[in-house]
Motif scaffolding. Structure first.
Motif, PDB file in Angstrom:
ATOM      1  N   LEU A 386       0.838  -1.194   0.000  1.00 10.02           N
ATOM      2  CA  LEU A 386       0.000   0.000   0.000  1.00 10.02           C
ATOM      3  C   LEU A 386       0.880   1.253   0.000  1.00 10.02           C
ATOM      4  O   LEU A 386       2.050   1.203   0.387  1.00 10.02           O
ATOM      5  N   ASP A 387       0.322   2.371  -0.393  1.00  9.01           N
ATOM      6  CA  ASP A 387       1.070   3.630  -0.384  1.00  9.01           C
ATOM      7  C   ASP A 387       1.095   4.251   1.002  1.00  9.01           C
ATOM      8  O   ASP A 387       2.044   4.955   1.354  1.00  9.01           O
ATOM      9  N   GLU A 388       0.064   4.009   1.771  1.00 11.17           N
ATOM     10  CA  GLU A 388      -0.030   4.533   3.129  1.00 11.17           C
ATOM     11  C   GLU A 388      -0.808   3.530   3.971  1.00 11.17           C
ATOM     12  O   GLU A 388      -1.806   2.966   3.506  1.00 11.17           O
ATOM     13  N   LEU A 391      -2.590   1.324  11.028  1.00 16.67           N
ATOM     14  CA  LEU A 391      -2.931   0.127  11.788  1.00 16.67           C
ATOM     15  C   LEU A 391      -3.747   0.506  13.004  1.00 16.67           C
ATOM     16  O   LEU A 391      -3.470   1.523  13.670  1.00 16.67           O
ATOM     17  N   LEU A 392      -4.745  -0.301  13.317  1.00 20.56           N
ATOM     18  CA  LEU A 392      -5.535  -0.153  14.531  1.00 20.56           C
ATOM     19  C   LEU A 392      -5.162  -1.277  15.506  1.00 20.56           C
ATOM     20  O   LEU A 392      -4.594  -2.295  15.088  1.00 20.56           O
ATOM     21  N   PRO A 393      -5.473  -1.134  16.783  1.00 25.63           N
ATOM     22  CA  PRO A 393      -5.218  -2.223  17.730  1.00 25.63           C
ATOM     23  C   PRO A 393      -5.963  -3.495  17.347  1.00 25.63           C
ATOM     24  O   PRO A 393      -6.979  -3.466  16.636  1.00 25.63           O
ATOM     25  N   LEU A 411       3.579  -3.545  12.591  1.00 18.31           N
ATOM     26  CA  LEU A 411       4.166  -2.252  12.263  1.00 18.31           C
ATOM     27  C   LEU A 411       5.690  -2.324  12.224  1.00 18.31           C
ATOM     28  O   LEU A 411       6.325  -1.778  11.304  1.00 18.31           O
ATOM     29  N   GLU A 412       6.299  -3.001  13.186  1.00 24.58           N
ATOM     30  CA  GLU A 412       7.761  -3.064  13.267  1.00 24.58           C
ATOM     31  C   GLU A 412       8.376  -3.916  12.166  1.00 24.58           C
ATOM     32  O   GLU A 412       9.568  -3.765  11.854  1.00 24.58           O
ATOM     33  N   ARG A 413       7.585  -4.804  11.568  1.00 26.38           N
ATOM     34  CA  ARG A 413       8.089  -5.643  10.481  1.00 26.38           C
ATOM     35  C   ARG A 413       7.922  -4.983   9.114  1.00 26.38           C
ATOM     36  O   ARG A 413       8.492  -5.445   8.128  1.00 26.38           O
ATOM     37  N   MET A 414       7.142  -3.922   9.040  1.00 26.67           N
ATOM     38  CA  MET A 414       6.881  -3.264   7.765  1.00 26.67           C
ATOM     39  C   MET A 414       8.053  -2.403   7.319  1.00 26.67           C
ATOM     40  O   MET A 414       8.721  -1.770   8.142  1.00 26.67           O
ATOM     41  N   LYS A 420       1.500   4.270  10.373  1.00 21.44           N
ATOM     42  CA  LYS A 420       1.303   4.728  11.747  1.00 21.44           C
ATOM     43  C   LYS A 420       0.253   3.858  12.433  1.00 21.44           C
ATOM     44  O   LYS A 420      -0.541   3.164  11.776  1.00 21.44           O
ATOM     45  N   LEU A 421       0.288   3.903  13.752  1.00 23.78           N
ATOM     46  CA  LEU A 421      -0.655   3.149  14.583  1.00 23.78           C
ATOM     47  C   LEU A 421      -1.576   4.143  15.280  1.00 23.78           C
ATOM     48  O   LEU A 421      -1.104   5.051  15.974  1.00 23.78           O
ATOM     49  N   LEU A 422      -2.871   3.991  15.078  1.00 29.47           N
ATOM     50  CA  LEU A 422      -3.859   4.879  15.686  1.00 29.47           C
ATOM     51  C   LEU A 422      -4.867   4.073  16.489  1.00 29.47           C
ATOM     52  O   LEU A 422      -5.046   2.874  16.264  1.00 29.47           O
TER      53      LEU A 422
END
Length: 463
Positions: A386-388, A391-393, A411-414, A420-422
């Motif tokens: 994806l371009d952007e 991630l949610l919990p 997230l850490e593997r991307m 971002k995580l929201l």
């Protein structure tokens, strides 16, 4: 079928689930009283209440209606529950401790399956679209069907269809080995990707469960299976097997595929000849494969070629399955139920095909701690395309938290730097509305509750 249920009422624990709600609607169709519990209100529970179901959202036996709470009446009611309900649920405990008859959702479907010619649609992904498509083809044909669907058909605005036809389409769920309750006359298998490893442990064990399901096909029955997994299937000698797909050699296959002005045109090759010039206004080549699967079983049921052609053209899809909410110049919003890496891959690839060259923003809510732990690498890999990414919990569903498992694992593997995580509460306020071109919401949890707020915000600020 009504005579088999000499009861006054049915109580559903987890009535708001997509599978449970279809059975609740079925008992209402039989004019049997229906009540139930779910942990929160939703579009499904609101619809069920409008159809006459009594629903509570408090896990307390005090809220159970008198008919079901009166122990003297326990032999005149049926209690249905889903395995997704926690074992310590107070209402479930009340019925268990007082000796009520309790049935799993799969047991009810199993009984229905034994008394009809069941067309069971299975697979780790694609089964809801295929079953809904098959039900639509049969419904508009001279054959007809009843159907218990795993999604809300956009053609009929329901997950239950009823008719006098001998055929019943049932989505065959592999979770908790539920599909082993079915005895289909025909079955479809779309995929056997590793999933529900919290239940099966390994993919090999899961595939063995699929093979046990295939052994349930009745003598003289038929199996339609995706060409790429035909070698994994153990098929009884009394079952006729047909492969489907896009590649040469499949018994049923789509050829001469052309995309023009948002519509696919293709020819369907079958063992009996070719159905030419099928127009299919639905995105993604993966959905052409789904159309081939559904059409294959429909043809084996006696649907005519012209009926295949007309029904595929009028198929509108399923809510939360590549559900296009907004599509206008400069702005697209699509919602999808995908929750496994391969499902997400198919969804993103379809978007890339359909909206080539455009910026794609994805909001993904992982579903289950166990699935996140099992597939963190796979999720990261496909989300990187994806371009952007937002991630949610994790949506826990039936699970308790697992130490060290969170959306941060993904997230850490991307490698994608635009991530971002929201929190769910940050949506839609945390979105760069002006910068959105194509937006996807992806996941099987309660991310669906964000769909209308996002849609409203986009329509308000991007007129």
């Amino acid at each position: 079928m009504k005579e088999r249920y000499n009861i006054k009422g049915v109580y559903f624990i987890g009535i708001g689930g997509i599978g449970m709600s279809a059975i609740a609607r079925y008992f209402r169709f039989l004019n049997i009283e229906v009540a139930g519990y779910d942990r929160s209100s939703s579009a499904i529970t609101l619809a069920l209440e409008s159809e006459g179901c009594k629903i509570t959202f408090e896990d307390d036996s005090v809220t159970v209606p008198p008919l079901y709470k009166n122990i003297a009446e326990k032999d005149s009611v049926l209690i249905v529950y889903t395995p997704a309900i926690p074992k310590d649920n107070s209402i479930l405990s009340f019925f268990r401790s007082n000796g009520y008859e309790l049935k799993k959702r799969s047991e009810i479907l199993g009984e229905i399956s034994r008394h009809t010619d069941t067309l069971a649609v299975s697979g780790t992904h694609g089964k809801t679209t295929v079953s809904t498509m098959l039900a639509h083809i049969l419904t508009v044909s001279s054959i007809g069907c009843s159907a218990f669907l795993g999604g809300i058909s956009k053609n009929y605005n329901t997950n239950l269809l009823t008719s006098a036809s001998r055929y019943t389409v049932i989505e065959a769920d592999e979770f908790d080995r539920s599909f082993h309750r079915l005895t289909p006359s025909m079955a479809i298998v779309t995929a056997m990707d590793a999933d529900h490893l919290d239940i099966y442990g390994t993919q090999d064990v899961m595939i063995e469960a699929y093979n046990e399901f295939l052994e349930k096909i009745r003598r003289g029955g038929k199996l339609v299976i995706h060409e790429k997994i035909r070698h994994r299937a153990r098929i009884a000698e009394w079952v006729d097997v047909f492969s489907y797909g896009l590649d040469e050699g499949s018994d049923f296959r789509a050829v001469n595929i052309v995309q023009e002005s948002g519509t696919f045109t293709f020819d369907l090759v079958t063992p009996e000849g070719t159905i030419e010039d099928i127009k299919f206004p639905f995105p993604g080549k993966v959905n052409i494969e789904n159309a081939v699967a559904a059409s294959s079983v429909a043809l084996l049921c006696g649907v005519k070629p012209d009926e295949i052609r007309s029904s595929l053209f009028t198929f509108r899809g399923v809510q939360r399955r590549f559900d296009i909410r907004i599509d206008r110049p400069g702005l697209v919003y699509i919602d999808d139920y995908a929750h496994h890496p391969e499902e997400i891959r198919a969804c993103i690839n379809s978007v890339r095909e359909y909206y080539a060259g455009r910026k794609i923003t994805g909001i993904f809510q992982p579903h289950l701690y166990s699935r996140t732990s099992d597939h963190a690498d796979g999720f990261a890999q496909i989300l990187d395309t994806l371009d952007e990414v937002i991630l949610l919990p994790i949506y826990p569903a039936r699970e308790k938290p697992m130490p060290g498992v969170s959306s941060l694992m993904i997230l850490e593997r991307m490698k994608n730097g635009n991530k971002k995580l929201l929190k769910k509460s940050d949506i839609p306020s945390g979105l760069d509305i002006a910068g959105i071109d194509v937006l996807l919401t992806i996941g099987a949890g309660d991310i669906d509750r964000l769909v209308r707020p996002i849609e409203d915000e986009l329509n308000l600020r991007r007129k």
